[in-house]
Design a protein around this motif. Structure first.
Motif, PDB file in Angstrom:
ATOM      1  N   ARG A 237       0.825  -1.211   0.000  1.00 18.37           N
ATOM      2  CA  ARG A 237       0.000   0.000   0.000  1.00 18.37           C
ATOM      3  C   ARG A 237       0.859   1.261   0.000  1.00 18.37           C
ATOM      4  NH1 ARG A 237      -3.323   3.787   2.020  1.00 18.37           N
ATOM      5  NH2 ARG A 237      -5.542   3.543   1.544  1.00 18.37           N
ATOM      6  N   GLU A 238       1.968   1.212   0.723  1.00 18.28           N
ATOM      7  CA  GLU A 238       2.874   2.368   0.764  1.00 18.28           C
ATOM      8  C   GLU A 238       3.474   2.625  -0.615  1.00 18.28           C
ATOM      9  OE1 GLU A 238       4.239   5.561   2.784  1.00 18.28           O
ATOM     10  OE2 GLU A 238       3.056   3.953   3.714  1.00 18.28           O
ATOM     11  N   ILE A 239       3.817   1.568  -1.333  1.00 23.01           N
ATOM     12  CA  ILE A 239       4.346   1.715  -2.691  1.00 23.01           C
ATOM     13  C   ILE A 239       3.264   2.216  -3.632  1.00 23.01           C
ATOM     14  CG2 ILE A 239       5.253   0.450  -4.691  1.00 23.01           C
ATOM     15  CD1 ILE A 239       6.735  -1.369  -2.728  1.00 23.01           C
ATOM     16  N   ALA A 240       2.094   1.617  -3.531  1.00 28.16           N
ATOM     17  CA  ALA A 240       0.990   1.978  -4.432  1.00 28.16           C
ATOM     18  C   ALA A 240       0.595   3.444  -4.293  1.00 28.16           C
ATOM     19  CB  ALA A 240      -0.214   1.081  -4.161  1.00 28.16           C
ATOM     20  N   THR A 241       0.648   3.974  -3.076  1.00 30.84           N
ATOM     21  CA  THR A 241       0.209   5.355  -2.838  1.00 30.84           C
ATOM     22  C   THR A 241       1.372   6.346  -2.799  1.00 30.84           C
ATOM     23  OG1 THR A 241       0.291   5.008  -0.434  1.00 30.84           O
ATOM     24  CG2 THR A 241      -1.806   4.566  -1.540  1.00 30.84           C
ATOM     25  N   SER A 242       2.564   5.895  -3.151  1.00 35.13           N
ATOM     26  CA  SER A 242       3.715   6.798  -3.157  1.00 35.13           C
ATOM     27  C   SER A 242       3.470   7.953  -4.130  1.00 35.13           C
ATOM     28  CB  SER A 242       4.976   6.036  -3.571  1.00 35.13           C
ATOM     29  OG  SER A 242       6.045   6.936  -3.813  1.00 35.13           O
ATOM     30  N   PRO A 243       3.836   9.176  -3.746  1.00 34.52           N
ATOM     31  CA  PRO A 243       3.655  10.321  -4.639  1.00 34.52           C
ATOM     32  C   PRO A 243       4.673  10.358  -5.781  1.00 34.52           C
ATOM     33  CG  PRO A 243       4.753  11.016  -2.632  1.00 34.52           C
ATOM     34  CD  PRO A 243       4.381   9.582  -2.424  1.00 34.52           C
ATOM     35  N   LEU A 244       5.676   9.474  -5.724  1.00 33.99           N
ATOM     36  CA  LEU A 244       6.683   9.384  -6.775  1.00 33.99           C
ATOM     37  C   LEU A 244       6.602   8.018  -7.451  1.00 33.99           C
ATOM     38  CD1 LEU A 244       9.756  10.864  -4.853  1.00 33.99           C
ATOM     39  CD2 LEU A 244       8.403  12.024  -6.606  1.00 33.99           C
ATOM     40  N   PRO A 245       6.893   7.930  -8.753  1.00 35.80           N
ATOM     41  CA  PRO A 245       6.924   6.624  -9.423  1.00 35.80           C
ATOM     42  C   PRO A 245       7.960   5.720  -8.760  1.00 35.80           C
ATOM     43  CG  PRO A 245       7.001   8.415 -11.030  1.00 35.80           C
ATOM     44  CD  PRO A 245       7.207   9.045  -9.681  1.00 35.80           C
ATOM     45  N   VAL A 246       7.579   4.457  -8.553  1.00 40.26           N
ATOM     46  CA  VAL A 246       8.469   3.482  -7.925  1.00 40.26           C
ATOM     47  C   VAL A 246       8.835   2.403  -8.941  1.00 40.26           C
ATOM     48  CG1 VAL A 246       8.744   1.767  -6.096  1.00 40.26           C
ATOM     49  CG2 VAL A 246       7.443   3.865  -5.656  1.00 40.26           C
ATOM     50  N   ILE A 247      10.130   2.144  -9.096  1.00 38.50           N
ATOM     51  CA  ILE A 247      10.606   1.046  -9.940  1.00 38.50           C
ATOM     52  C   ILE A 247      11.266   0.018  -9.031  1.00 38.50           C
ATOM     53  CG2 ILE A 247      12.069   0.357 -11.869  1.00 38.50           C
ATOM     54  CD1 ILE A 247      11.925   3.132 -12.960  1.00 38.50           C
ATOM     55  N   THR A 248      10.853  -1.231  -9.158  1.00 38.35           N
ATOM     56  CA  THR A 248      11.424  -2.288  -8.324  1.00 38.35           C
ATOM     57  C   THR A 248      12.369  -3.154  -9.143  1.00 38.35           C
ATOM     58  OG1 THR A 248       9.521  -3.724  -8.785  1.00 38.35           O
ATOM     59  CG2 THR A 248       9.432  -2.404  -6.776  1.00 38.35           C
ATOM     60  N   GLY A 249      13.410  -3.618  -8.486  1.00 44.20           N
ATOM     61  CA  GLY A 249      14.355  -4.556  -9.086  1.00 44.20           C
ATOM     62  C   GLY A 249      14.935  -5.387  -7.957  1.00 44.20           C
ATOM     63  N   ILE A 250      14.163  -6.385  -7.518  1.00 50.16           N
ATOM     64  CA  ILE A 250      14.565  -7.111  -6.315  1.00 50.16           C
ATOM     65  C   ILE A 250      15.193  -8.467  -6.621  1.00 50.16           C
ATOM     66  CG2 ILE A 250      12.919  -5.914  -4.856  1.00 50.16           C
ATOM     67  CD1 ILE A 250      11.054  -8.256  -5.037  1.00 50.16           C
ATOM     68  N   GLY A 251      15.521  -8.696  -7.904  1.00 47.59           N
ATOM     69  CA  GLY A 251      16.411  -9.801  -8.230  1.00 47.59           C
ATOM     70  C   GLY A 251      15.835 -11.183  -8.318  1.00 47.59           C
ATOM     71  N   HIS A 252      14.593 -11.325  -8.725  1.00 41.78           N
ATOM     72  CA  HIS A 252      14.077 -12.670  -8.978  1.00 41.78           C
ATOM     73  C   HIS A 252      13.042 -12.603 -10.092  1.00 41.78           C
ATOM     74  CE1 HIS A 252       9.952 -12.693  -7.015  1.00 41.78           C
ATOM     75  NE2 HIS A 252      10.403 -11.489  -6.777  1.00 41.78           N
ATOM     76  N   ALA A 253      12.839 -13.732 -10.752  1.00 41.81           N
ATOM     77  CA  ALA A 253      12.011 -13.719 -11.966  1.00 41.81           C
ATOM     78  C   ALA A 253      10.701 -14.480 -11.818  1.00 41.81           C
ATOM     79  CB  ALA A 253      12.801 -14.318 -13.131  1.00 41.81           C
ATOM     80  N   THR A 254      10.495 -15.177 -10.704  1.00 39.45           N
ATOM     81  CA  THR A 254       9.292 -15.991 -10.543  1.00 39.45           C
ATOM     82  C   THR A 254       8.417 -15.432  -9.434  1.00 39.45           C
ATOM     83  OG1 THR A 254      10.443 -17.453  -9.001  1.00 39.45           O
ATOM     84  CG2 THR A 254      10.486 -18.062 -11.329  1.00 39.45           C
ATOM     85  N   ASN A 255       7.133 -15.810  -9.493  1.00 38.17           N
ATOM     86  CA  ASN A 255       6.191 -15.420  -8.441  1.00 38.17           C
ATOM     87  C   ASN A 255       6.224 -13.923  -8.148  1.00 38.17           C
ATOM     88  OD1 ASN A 255       5.288 -18.071  -8.044  1.00 38.17           O
ATOM     89  ND2 ASN A 255       6.953 -18.511  -6.638  1.00 38.17           N
ATOM     90  N   GLU A 256       5.736 -13.144  -9.087  1.00 38.54           N
ATOM     91  CA  GLU A 256       5.728 -11.698  -8.921  1.00 38.54           C
ATOM     92  C   GLU A 256       5.011 -11.320  -7.630  1.00 38.54           C
ATOM     93  OE1 GLU A 256       4.912  -7.858 -11.789  1.00 38.54           O
ATOM     94  OE2 GLU A 256       3.486  -9.518 -11.833  1.00 38.54           O
ATOM     95  N   THR A 257       5.666 -10.511  -6.817  1.00 33.78           N
ATOM     96  CA  THR A 257       5.101 -10.120  -5.532  1.00 33.78           C
ATOM     97  C   THR A 257       4.128  -8.959  -5.707  1.00 33.78           C
ATOM     98  OG1 THR A 257       6.878  -8.557  -5.074  1.00 33.78           O
ATOM     99  CG2 THR A 257       7.212 -10.844  -4.359  1.00 33.78           C
ATOM    100  N   ILE A 258       3.346  -8.701  -4.649  1.00 30.73           N
ATOM    101  CA  ILE A 258       2.374  -7.606  -4.725  1.00 30.73           C
ATOM    102  C   ILE A 258       3.095  -6.263  -4.856  1.00 30.73           C
ATOM    103  CG2 ILE A 258       0.411  -6.506  -3.611  1.00 30.73           C
ATOM    104  CD1 ILE A 258      -0.068  -9.037  -2.036  1.00 30.73           C
ATOM    105  N   ALA A 259       4.208  -6.118  -4.156  1.00 30.88           N
ATOM    106  CA  ALA A 259       4.966  -4.860  -4.242  1.00 30.88           C
ATOM    107  C   ALA A 259       5.368  -4.574  -5.685  1.00 30.88           C
ATOM    108  CB  ALA A 259       6.202  -4.938  -3.345  1.00 30.88           C
ATOM    109  N   GLU A 260       5.759  -5.611  -6.410  1.00 29.52           N
ATOM    110  CA  GLU A 260       6.148  -5.441  -7.812  1.00 29.52           C
ATOM    111  C   GLU A 260       4.928  -5.149  -8.683  1.00 29.52           C
ATOM    112  OE1 GLU A 260       9.855  -8.388  -8.462  1.00 29.52           O
ATOM    113  OE2 GLU A 260       8.074  -9.323  -7.588  1.00 29.52           O
ATOM    114  N   MET A 261       3.787  -5.754  -8.336  1.00 32.34           N
ATOM    115  CA  MET A 261       2.564  -5.549  -9.121  1.00 32.34           C
ATOM    116  C   MET A 261       2.073  -4.111  -9.050  1.00 32.34           C
ATOM    117  SD  MET A 261       0.327  -8.912  -8.105  1.00 32.34           S
ATOM    118  CE  MET A 261       0.936 -10.585  -8.319  1.00 32.34           C
ATOM    119  N   VAL A 262       2.183  -3.500  -7.864  1.00 33.78           N
ATOM    120  CA  VAL A 262       1.620  -2.155  -7.688  1.00 33.78           C
ATOM    121  C   VAL A 262       2.605  -1.051  -8.050  1.00 33.78           C
ATOM    122  CG1 VAL A 262       0.079  -2.970  -5.869  1.00 33.78           C
ATOM    123  CG2 VAL A 262       2.302  -2.015  -5.245  1.00 33.78           C
TER     124      VAL A 262
END
Length: 260
Positions: A157-182
């Protein structure tokens, strides 16, 4: 299940209970059924996604406009991580001709404390949002163990409502997490995040070069047209007096003939 045992985790196991007159009761686990825990985690993830959608914030970050040239980058990472080092190296090598700046907001990026740490840094960035163009959450190295934190409702929720665009790169390719989805954009590795930023610089540079070539071409065409027009006009100016004198001489000859 890809996660270490932690408080609040539900597991299904087979065990035996014994009593020792000195050490008291002891529980010995003989077997754990991971499918049960995976199912519990999947159910919790699904519930968190549904909750974010009902609140209308699931796609909020994606609607933000990314600056044409994101030059001020807030980075959430571990200073000693390879991913952070790779991220900076790519920007220095590929975007060295451009003026960019970053500030590191250090945080643990996996395990029980990760969600709490990242949330804390996101809230600090929120207070100084006018100083940054985007947020990069990057993690390099390690496997998928301990990444369940990125399915945490409060972090997502904190990522989704951030006032700045968020780009994630947490180093894995399977099972996309919710943080990456939002997030505004999800890249697999920190280097992918860096290349995404570099690509915006390169695209802008290409647009400038194309505009320069177009402007030069149109200017040369206009100069050529005006030069031809000037040559035509100068030719007419040179011929007009001669034509006018000849015409007047002819009229004068006619008048002279009529007088005679």
């Amino acid at each position: 299940a890809g996660e270490p045992l932690r408080e609040g985790m539900s597991i299904l196991f087979r065990a035996s209970l014994s009593f020792h007159p000195v050490y008291g009761l002891s529980l010995q686990i003989w077997e754990v059924e991971p499918a049960f825990t995976v199912g519990e985690m999947a159910m919790e993830k699904s519930q968190n996604i549904e909750k974010l959608r009902k609140e209308g914030v699931f796609d909020t970050n994606k609607t933000l406009a990314m600056p044409l040239l994101p030059k001020r980058i807030a980075v959430i990472s571990v200073e000693t991580s390879k991913g952070y080092s790779d991220f900076l190296n790519i920007l220095r090598e590929q975007a060295g001709d451009f003026s960019w700046w970053h500030f590191l907001f250090p945080s643990v990026l996996q395990g029980d404390k990760a969600a709490e740490g990242i949330i804390s840094q996101l809230r600090i960035i929120r207070k100084v949002q006018q100083r940054f163009d985007l947020i990069a959450i990057i993690r390099g190295g390690g496997g998928d163990i301990g990444l369940n934190c990125y399915d945490d409702y409060h972090l997502a929720r904190e990522i989704a409502t951030s006032p700045l665009p968020v780009i994630t790169g947490i180093g894995h390719a399977t099972n996309e997490t919710i943080a990456e989805m939002v997030a505004w954009s999800n890249k697999i590795t920190p280097t992918d995040v860096a290349y995404t930023i570099v690509e915006r610089y390169r695209n802008f540079e290409q647009r400038i070069e194309n505009a320069s070539r177009t402007l030069r071409s149109k200017t040369l065409n206009l100069l050529s047209f005006q030069n031809n027009k000037l040559s035509f006009l100068s030719g007419n100016i040179a011929k007009s007096p001669i034509y006018l004198i000849s015409r007047q001489k002819s009229i004068l000859d006619d008048i002279t003939s009529s007088l005679l």
